[in-house]
Design a protein around this motif. Structure first.
Motif, PDB file in Angstrom:
ATOM      1  N   UNK A 106     -28.061 -48.006  21.066  1.00 36.36           N
ATOM      2  CA  UNK A 106     -29.423 -47.868  20.543  1.00 36.36           C
ATOM      3  C   UNK A 106     -30.288 -47.055  21.498  1.00 36.36           C
ATOM      4  N   UNK A 107     -30.216 -47.359  22.773  1.00 35.71           N
ATOM      5  CA  UNK A 107     -31.022 -46.634  23.763  1.00 35.71           C
ATOM      6  C   UNK A 107     -30.645 -45.151  23.790  1.00 35.71           C
ATOM      7  N   UNK A 108     -29.356 -44.844  23.739  1.00 36.62           N
ATOM      8  CA  UNK A 108     -28.901 -43.440  23.742  1.00 36.62           C
ATOM      9  C   UNK A 108     -29.383 -42.698  22.498  1.00 36.62           C
ATOM     10  N   UNK A 109     -29.238 -43.334  21.345  1.00 40.83           N
ATOM     11  CA  UNK A 109     -29.648 -42.699  20.089  1.00 40.83           C
ATOM     12  C   UNK A 109     -31.152 -42.471  20.075  1.00 40.83           C
ATOM     13  N   UNK A 110     -31.909 -43.455  20.519  1.00 45.80           N
ATOM     14  CA  UNK A 110     -33.368 -43.299  20.558  1.00 45.80           C
ATOM     15  C   UNK A 110     -33.766 -42.181  21.523  1.00 45.80           C
ATOM     16  N   UNK A 111     -33.117 -42.123  22.676  1.00 40.69           N
ATOM     17  CA  UNK A 111     -33.444 -41.078  23.663  1.00 40.69           C
ATOM     18  C   UNK A 111     -33.097 -39.690  23.097  1.00 40.69           C
ATOM     19  N   UNK A 112     -31.953 -39.589  22.434  1.00 39.44           N
ATOM     20  CA  UNK A 112     -31.555 -38.311  21.834  1.00 39.44           C
ATOM     21  C   UNK A 112     -32.530 -37.894  20.743  1.00 39.44           C
ATOM     22  N   UNK A 113     -32.949 -38.819  19.916  1.00 43.40           N
ATOM     23  CA  UNK A 113     -33.871 -38.521  18.826  1.00 43.40           C
ATOM     24  C   UNK A 113     -35.246 -38.145  19.375  1.00 43.40           C
ATOM     25  N   UNK A 114     -35.721 -38.879  20.369  1.00 44.53           N
ATOM     26  CA  UNK A 114     -37.041 -38.611  20.934  1.00 44.53           C
ATOM     27  C   UNK A 114     -37.132 -37.247  21.618  1.00 44.53           C
ATOM     28  N   UNK A 115     -35.976 -36.687  22.046  1.00 47.41           N
ATOM     29  CA  UNK A 115     -35.971 -35.390  22.730  1.00 47.41           C
ATOM     30  C   UNK A 115     -36.024 -34.233  21.745  1.00 47.41           C
ATOM     31  N   UNK A 116     -35.746 -34.461  20.488  1.00 42.79           N
ATOM     32  CA  UNK A 116     -35.717 -33.380  19.484  1.00 42.79           C
ATOM     33  C   UNK A 116     -37.090 -32.901  19.149  1.00 42.79           C
TER      34      UNK A 116
END
Length: 179
Positions: free
Chosen positions: A169-179
């Motif tokens: 969850x943390x990885x996916x959120x971080x990846x999404x927030x960087x877009x």
């Protein structure tokens, strides 16, 4: 020429009986930010299902329940059983039997899918894993709702699963927030 007592299709109630429409409107207005526009409805007697831009409503008279489309994890129409059913993100279930569903099954699928902003599968053990999703309310803005779902064969009680899911969850959120 006989005068029809049915409401015209282009009216605000879209043909929903007047008393049901009045009860639905009153109930929906208690939840600000949710448009009071009927996209599809079905039902008979005093029990109805109404699909609007932001919510799926069930009930009749003064007793209505509203579920935001973004709160529905999965569900759909079973033609054989004549039943629309769903599971909410918190695990609660809902269902309603409909003799004539009209356009509700298609609207249900379209509205639930429209809420999904991110859906990513993360493998944890072979083909077993977790689906991480972010959902958005379809009216009134609001923050994304993040959710995780385990595939069959995994359990929250299995050692290490909760930590692996938290990392995914943390990885996916971080990846999404960087877009």
């Amino acid at each position: 020429m006989a005068t029809s007592t049915r409401t015209r299709w282009w009216s605000r109630s879209r043909g929903l009986p007047a008393d049901a429409h009045a009860g639905w409107l009153t109930s929906l207005r208690e939840e600000p930010g949710r448009p009071a526009r009927i996209l599809a409805w079905a039902g008979e007697d005093d029990r109805f299902v109404v699909g609007s831009p932001a919510v799926l409503s069930t009930g009749g008279g003064a007793g209505w329940q509203h579920v935001g489309w973004h709160e529905i994890e999965r569900g759909g129409w079973n033609d054989e059983l004549r039943r629309l059913s769903w599971v909410r993100l918190d695990g609660r279930r809902g269902e309603v039997e409909l003799a004539e569903p009209g356009r509700l099954p298609e609207l249900f699928r379209e509205r639930v899918e429209a809420t999904i902003v991110v859906r990513q599968f993360v493998a944890l053990a072979g083909d077993r894993g977790v689906t991480v999703s972010a959902r958005r309310p379809l009216a009134g803005g609001g923050p994304l709702v993040w959710h995780t779902s385990l595939t069959r064969g995994l359990s929250w009680q299995t050692p290490g699963v909760r930590e692996a899911v938290d990392d995914a969850l943390a990885q996916t959120r971080a990846e999404f927030d960087m877009r």
